[in-house]
Design an enzyme around this catalytic site. Sequence first.
Site, mmCIF file in Angstrom:
data_model
loop_
_atom_site.group_PDB
_atom_site.id
_atom_site.type_symbol
_atom_site.label_atom_id
_atom_site.label_comp_id
_atom_site.label_asym_id
_atom_site.label_seq_id
_atom_site.Cartn_x
_atom_site.Cartn_y
_atom_site.Cartn_z
ATOM 1 N N SER A 228 -52.988 -7.725 -83.765
ATOM 2 C CA SER A 228 -53.754 -8.196 -84.501
ATOM 3 C C SER A 228 -55.307 -8.197 -85.475
ATOM 4 O O SER A 228 -55.198 -6.338 -85.950
ATOM 5 C CB SER A 228 -55.791 -8.794 -83.233
ATOM 6 O OG SER A 228 -56.350 -7.602 -82.788
ATOM 7 N N CYS A 283 -47.298 -15.559 -84.224
ATOM 8 C CA CYS A 283 -47.675 -15.113 -85.218
ATOM 9 C C CYS A 283 -47.603 -16.523 -86.158
ATOM 10 O O CYS A 283 -48.180 -16.314 -87.439
ATOM 11 C CB CYS A 283 -47.696 -13.533 -86.098
ATOM 12 S SG CYS A 283 -46.264 -13.806 -87.272
HETATM 13 P P1 NAD Z 1 -53.246 -6.009 -80.202
HETATM 14 O O1 NAD Z 1 -53.558 -6.411 -82.078
HETATM 15 O O2 NAD Z 1 -54.658 -5.992 -78.832
HETATM 16 O O3 NAD Z 1 -52.229 -4.710 -79.705
HETATM 17 C C1 NAD Z 1 -51.058 -4.217 -80.812
HETATM 18 C C2 NAD Z 1 -50.772 -3.003 -80.027
HETATM 19 O O4 NAD Z 1 -52.254 -2.163 -80.903
HETATM 20 C C3 NAD Z 1 -50.825 -2.401 -79.007
HETATM 21 O O5 NAD Z 1 -49.510 -1.962 -79.195
HETATM 22 C C4 NAD Z 1 -52.294 -1.915 -78.668
HETATM 23 O O6 NAD Z 1 -51.812 -0.903 -77.825
HETATM 24 C C5 NAD Z 1 -51.987 -1.527 -80.036
HETATM 25 N N1 NAD Z 1 -54.237 -1.026 -79.590
HETATM 26 C C6 NAD Z 1 -54.548 -1.137 -79.365
HETATM 27 N N2 NAD Z 1 -56.155 -1.278 -80.035
HETATM 28 C C7 NAD Z 1 -55.724 -0.375 -81.248
HETATM 29 C C8 NAD Z 1 -56.345 0.409 -81.819
HETATM 30 N N3 NAD Z 1 -57.348 0.480 -82.527
HETATM 31 N N4 NAD Z 1 -55.324 1.789 -82.524
HETATM 32 C C9 NAD Z 1 -54.410 1.750 -82.341
HETATM 33 N N5 NAD Z 1 -53.456 0.693 -81.895
HETATM 34 C C10 NAD Z 1 -54.050 0.204 -80.746
HETATM 35 O O7 NAD Z 1 -52.494 -7.656 -80.453
HETATM 36 P P2 NAD Z 1 -51.317 -8.136 -79.216
HETATM 37 O O8 NAD Z 1 -52.572 -8.888 -78.596
HETATM 38 O O9 NAD Z 1 -50.710 -7.411 -78.256
HETATM 39 O O10 NAD Z 1 -51.099 -8.914 -80.325
HETATM 40 C C11 NAD Z 1 -51.078 -10.299 -80.902
HETATM 41 C C12 NAD Z 1 -51.683 -10.440 -82.239
HETATM 42 O O11 NAD Z 1 -50.503 -9.889 -82.991
HETATM 43 C C13 NAD Z 1 -52.319 -12.016 -82.931
HETATM 44 O O12 NAD Z 1 -53.554 -11.313 -83.466
HETATM 45 C C14 NAD Z 1 -51.120 -11.768 -83.348
HETATM 46 O O13 NAD Z 1 -50.800 -12.983 -84.675
HETATM 47 C C15 NAD Z 1 -50.412 -10.860 -84.357
HETATM 48 N N6 NAD Z 1 -49.085 -10.880 -85.043
HETATM 49 C C16 NAD Z 1 -48.928 -10.729 -85.942
HETATM 50 C C17 NAD Z 1 -47.909 -10.513 -86.305
HETATM 51 C C18 NAD Z 1 -47.675 -10.681 -88.253
HETATM 52 O O14 NAD Z 1 -46.001 -10.404 -88.459
HETATM 53 N N7 NAD Z 1 -48.674 -10.721 -88.728
HETATM 54 C C19 NAD Z 1 -46.800 -10.813 -85.633
HETATM 55 C C20 NAD Z 1 -46.720 -10.764 -84.064
HETATM 56 C C21 NAD Z 1 -48.181 -10.454 -83.491
#
Ligand code: NAD
Length: 493
Positions: A228, A283
């Site tokens: 995110s 995404c």
């Molecule tokens: P998220 O941000 O909740 O988590 C993603 C990852 O980050 C997880 O592995 C989590 O453990 C880790 N994380 C969480 N907080 C963190 C922090 N403070 N520091 C470091 N790491 C941390 O996302 P999600 O809910 O797993 O995935 C969905 C999101 O991902 C959506 O917003 C989607 O649009 C995005 N996404 C983007 C793309 C792209 O190419 N732009 C592709 C796939 C998904």
Amino acid sequence: MAATVLRNYVNGEWREAENSGYLDVENPSTGEVIAQVPLSTPAEVNGAVEAAQAAFADWSRTPVARRVSYLCQLADILAKEEEPIARTLVAEMGKSMVDARAEMKRLLENIETACGMPVLQQGDKLIGASFDIDGEVIRLPLGVFGMIPPFNFPAMVPFWFLPYAIATGNTYVVKPSEQVPCTMQLIAEHIHATGLPAGVFNLVNGDKAAATALVDHPLVQGISLVGSTAVCQQVAERCAKNNKRFQAMGSAKNHLVVMPDARISEAVRNMCTSCFGCAGQRCMAASAIVCVGDETYRRVCDEFIAAAKEVKVGNPLDPALVDEPNAMGPVISANARQRILGLIETGVQEGATLALDGRGIVVNGCEKGHFIGPTIFTDVKPGMRIHTTEIFGPVVVMLKVDTLEEAIAIINDHHYGNGGSIYTQNGYHARKFKLEANVGMVGINVGIPAPVAYLPFGGIKASQWADIKAQGKAVVNFFTEDKIVTERYWPED
Ligand code: NAD
């Protein structure tokens, strides 16, 4: 059946996690606990980074053709194992089997692209940069890199980076999403089977605490995070502060623009896959449809709502759905479902028309699953929260404008800029959209303009932090340092 207890893979061996606590991993279709994932401590993360650092000296000196030979082997194994991996992925993530198989194909495509590293990593040489002086650019690996993926593509997203990282001579640590850690665990077993030298690839499970330890470790040269936008920003700031490389690919709200001359029936079929595939948790999922003109709006709304009613919502592992391209599974968790239901309620409060309401859906035999049916709002205005927010569920907003310029302005005013598509048969309109729509990945009569692995993948604006995109030739720059050599030799006396 007892849930599988997951382990970490460090320095070529499987390690039981320390006494750091476990999180349940749930099948989102049934609510059944299928695994327990360890919440690794910073010390365990440090162990993985140190193993990767110790492996770096030999690995970076290993000839590139030898390095990619492990990847070629891995591609062979994963191609044979596609179906069981896809099933594991579906059991923990909930997408359809058709989507999971497609994810595996893109994963393989990325490995195959990275197998071209003997060519991709070549530098440049300029003979005669000055009098009797030559200039040369050599591209060297840097050391240990880390990867933090999201929940929605547990197999493919790590492979936007991993094969390129190790093919260029770096060593790697992946911290899978704690919501879907089983797929990467299974893939790691296959990586182990290739005989890849110990420490080149490491897997550490955990949540935000483990991710942060990886980001902050002084030996980690760079981080690829997909998640995110809020998390991207935090990781980007931490890396920038410590002068580390980072790629952070964030949230999205992808618009599809329909022109009056579009082939509407084909477009609508395409929209259904884009909006409801993966229950809208891609995404690159379209979640806003902008129709140009009253008649286009009326026709698209009617046909799209009718088509959305045909989507088959259920457990994707139900034998009746395993080969069904129009199947849609649950959203990832009870929390995600609650958040999405809250946003649907917001849309109603904001005055949009709830033309198709997926809230009440019941899937027989899966009463504990996190299902929401296809949901469509019409009469949506730019700036409503259901338009500004990434809902990340099967919820679509429909907007009407009078001109293509207005449609492009809606896209350009939006906070996110991942993907966007236009449906038209008119080359002038298509070209204008391609040049003027402020998004990273453009589709023309394509609902999910996700590039193949040979081309870069990434958005702009709040959808991407840092400028180097994922996969293909582009990501080789992320994993290599250009060293520029200027050389001269005086003649022998
Ligand atoms: P998220 O941000 O909740 O988590 C993603 C990852 O980050 C997880 O592995 C989590 O453990 C880790 N994380 C969480 N907080 C963190 C922090 N403070 N520091 C470091 N790491 C941390 O996302 P999600 O809910 O797993 O995935 C969905 C999101 O991902 C959506 O917003 C989607 O649009 C995005 N996404 C983007 C793309 C792209 O190419 N732009 C592709 C796939 C998904």
